[in-house]
Design a protein around this motif. Structure first.
Motif, mmCIF file in Angstrom:
data_model
loop_
_atom_site.group_PDB
_atom_site.id
_atom_site.type_symbol
_atom_site.label_atom_id
_atom_site.label_comp_id
_atom_site.label_asym_id
_atom_site.label_seq_id
_atom_site.Cartn_x
_atom_site.Cartn_y
_atom_site.Cartn_z
ATOM 1 N N MET A 114 14.170 -25.296 31.468
ATOM 2 C CA MET A 114 15.563 -25.714 31.310
ATOM 3 C C MET A 114 15.959 -26.588 32.485
ATOM 4 N N ASP A 115 16.647 -27.684 32.217
ATOM 5 C CA ASP A 115 17.190 -28.539 33.267
ATOM 6 C C ASP A 115 18.202 -27.708 34.068
ATOM 7 N N ALA A 116 18.010 -27.636 35.375
ATOM 8 C CA ALA A 116 18.887 -26.812 36.215
ATOM 9 C C ALA A 116 20.347 -27.236 36.128
ATOM 10 N N ARG A 117 20.590 -28.462 35.716
ATOM 11 C CA ARG A 117 21.975 -28.940 35.595
ATOM 12 C C ARG A 117 22.616 -28.524 34.278
ATOM 13 N N ARG A 118 21.783 -28.066 33.319
ATOM 14 C CA ARG A 118 22.303 -27.664 32.001
ATOM 15 C C ARG A 118 21.513 -26.478 31.456
ATOM 16 N N PRO A 119 21.514 -25.353 32.154
ATOM 17 C CA PRO A 119 20.732 -24.206 31.668
ATOM 18 C C PRO A 119 21.421 -23.477 30.519
ATOM 19 N N PHE A 120 20.615 -22.835 29.705
ATOM 20 C CA PHE A 120 21.076 -21.989 28.603
ATOM 21 C C PHE A 120 22.044 -22.708 27.658
ATOM 22 N N THR A 121 21.543 -23.772 27.058
ATOM 23 C CA THR A 121 22.261 -24.397 25.950
ATOM 24 C C THR A 121 22.149 -23.462 24.741
ATOM 25 N N ASP A 122 22.850 -23.790 23.689
ATOM 26 C CA ASP A 122 22.799 -22.947 22.484
ATOM 27 C C ASP A 122 21.362 -22.821 21.957
ATOM 28 N N LEU A 123 20.603 -23.922 22.004
ATOM 29 C CA LEU A 123 19.230 -23.867 21.513
ATOM 30 C C LEU A 123 18.330 -23.048 22.432
ATOM 31 N N ASP A 124 18.600 -23.074 23.734
ATOM 32 C CA ASP A 124 17.846 -22.218 24.653
ATOM 33 C C ASP A 124 18.120 -20.745 24.337
ATOM 34 N N ARG A 125 19.366 -20.430 24.062
ATOM 35 C CA ARG A 125 19.714 -19.042 23.714
ATOM 36 C C ARG A 125 19.025 -18.634 22.423
ATOM 37 N N LYS A 126 18.949 -19.561 21.473
ATOM 38 C CA LYS A 126 18.267 -19.261 20.215
ATOM 39 C C LYS A 126 16.786 -18.998 20.463
ATOM 40 N N MET A 127 16.178 -19.794 21.346
ATOM 41 C CA MET A 127 14.779 -19.596 21.681
ATOM 42 C C MET A 127 14.560 -18.213 22.301
ATOM 43 N N VAL A 128 15.434 -17.829 23.215
ATOM 44 C CA VAL A 128 15.341 -16.506 23.841
ATOM 45 C C VAL A 128 15.508 -15.414 22.789
ATOM 46 N N ALA A 129 16.444 -15.618 21.861
ATOM 47 C CA ALA A 129 16.678 -14.618 20.817
ATOM 48 C C ALA A 129 15.451 -14.449 19.939
ATOM 49 N N TRP A 130 14.807 -15.562 19.565
ATOM 50 C CA TRP A 130 13.577 -15.477 18.767
ATOM 51 C C TRP A 130 12.505 -14.668 19.491
ATOM 52 N N PHE A 131 12.291 -15.039 20.756
ATOM 53 C CA PHE A 131 11.159 -14.475 21.472
ATOM 54 C C PHE A 131 11.462 -13.133 22.124
ATOM 55 N N GLY A 132 12.710 -12.927 22.495
ATOM 56 C CA GLY A 132 13.061 -11.692 23.187
ATOM 57 C C GLY A 132 12.771 -10.441 22.374
ATOM 58 N N THR A 133 12.882 -10.561 21.055
ATOM 59 C CA THR A 133 12.656 -9.396 20.199
ATOM 60 C C THR A 133 11.186 -8.968 20.162
ATOM 61 N N THR A 134 10.281 -9.829 20.637
ATOM 62 C CA THR A 134 8.858 -9.461 20.648
ATOM 63 C C THR A 134 8.538 -8.480 21.774
ATOM 64 N N GLY A 135 9.442 -8.387 22.759
ATOM 65 C CA GLY A 135 9.194 -7.525 23.903
ATOM 66 C C GLY A 135 8.323 -8.171 24.979
ATOM 67 N N LYS A 136 7.839 -9.383 24.716
ATOM 68 C CA LYS A 136 7.012 -10.085 25.702
ATOM 69 C C LYS A 136 7.916 -10.808 26.703
ATOM 70 N N PRO A 137 7.430 -11.013 27.915
ATOM 71 C CA PRO A 137 8.285 -11.573 28.970
ATOM 72 C C PRO A 137 8.586 -13.056 28.798
ATOM 73 N N ILE A 138 9.738 -13.453 29.336
ATOM 74 C CA ILE A 138 10.172 -14.848 29.381
ATOM 75 C C ILE A 138 10.455 -15.204 30.836
ATOM 76 N N HIS A 139 9.835 -16.274 31.309
ATOM 77 C CA HIS A 139 10.122 -16.753 32.660
ATOM 78 C C HIS A 139 10.736 -18.138 32.554
ATOM 79 N N CYS A 140 11.943 -18.301 33.075
ATOM 80 C CA CYS A 140 12.676 -19.561 32.963
ATOM 81 C C CYS A 140 12.496 -20.398 34.224
ATOM 82 N N LEU A 141 12.081 -21.633 34.029
ATOM 83 C CA LEU A 141 12.007 -22.589 35.127
ATOM 84 C C LEU A 141 13.227 -23.499 35.057
#
Length: 204
Positions: A114-141
């Motif tokens: 994620m661009d540090a100037r624009r973190p967690f856009t709606d699509l980023d949140r959607k990506m987290v929602a898709w993957f977060g349910t797997t229980g696998k880790p997410i590391h944000c740069l």
């Protein structure tokens, strides 16, 4: 650790079904178009042209797999969210990303760019929602951190951590700069933990 050093290109595919079967762990890299994903991959690998860097958002339309020296793989996913891409293509990319992220059995974690100037856009949140349910880790740069002052970096990281805490998933964050080569060791430490067989065995 040099986890990503000497990564070698293996294959590009248009669909997750085209990826070779492998029991070796994979780490996916995803992010909005023009967030600095290709530059981050190149910086981590110590290679200027491993992943294609384009000034035109939406240029990367394939899944690219790079093999690491330890046998694991880095999987570069198409950037998402570029408005000028036709709607039908955007839907195809969305389905491709979701299919890979939720069904690839040897995928052990997601590095979200994620661009540090624009973190967690709606699509980023959607990506987290898709993957977060797997229980696998997410590391944000939070990339392009060099474009912020030190005070801005502190605020952005604090606010992003607060945002991450409100989302579903095992999420960690850090600042990153491809230009200044900042944050490489932290990425390698965290992702290296995902790829450690003993750690993965305890988590499964």
């Amino acid at each position: 650790m040099n986890l990503f050093r000497h990564a070698a290109f293996e294959i590009s595919v248009a669909s997750p079904d085209g990826l070779p079967f492998s029991p070796a762990p994979e780490v996916a890299f995803a992010g909005r178009s023009n967030a600095g994903k290709s530059s981050a991959i190149n910086t981590l690998a110590g290679h200027t042209r491993l992943a294609y860097v384009s000034k035109t958002p939406g240029r990367t339309q394939l899944i690219n797999l790079f093999r690491l020296k330890n046998g694991a793989a880095l999987v570069d996913l198409p950037g998402y969210g570029y408005a000028e891409v036709p709607a039908a293509v955007r839907r195809q990319w969305q389905g491709l990303l979701e299919h890979y992220l939720t069904r690839r059995e040897n995928l052990v974690g997601l590095v979200l760019i994620m661009d540090a100037r624009r973190p967690f856009t709606d699509l980023d949140r959607k990506m987290v929602a898709w993957f977060g349910t797997t229980g696998k880790p997410i590391h944000c740069l939070l990339t392009k951190a060099d474009k912020l002052t030190n005070q801005e970096q502190i605020k952005v990281l604090r606010d992003a951590k607060a945002e991450a805490a409100s989302l579903v998933g095992n999420i960690t964050l850090q600042l990153f700069s491809s230009l200044k080569k900042k944050g490489i060791e932290e990425v390698e430490k965290i992702v290296g933990g995902w790829l450690n067989p003993e750690i993965r065995g305890e988590a499964s």
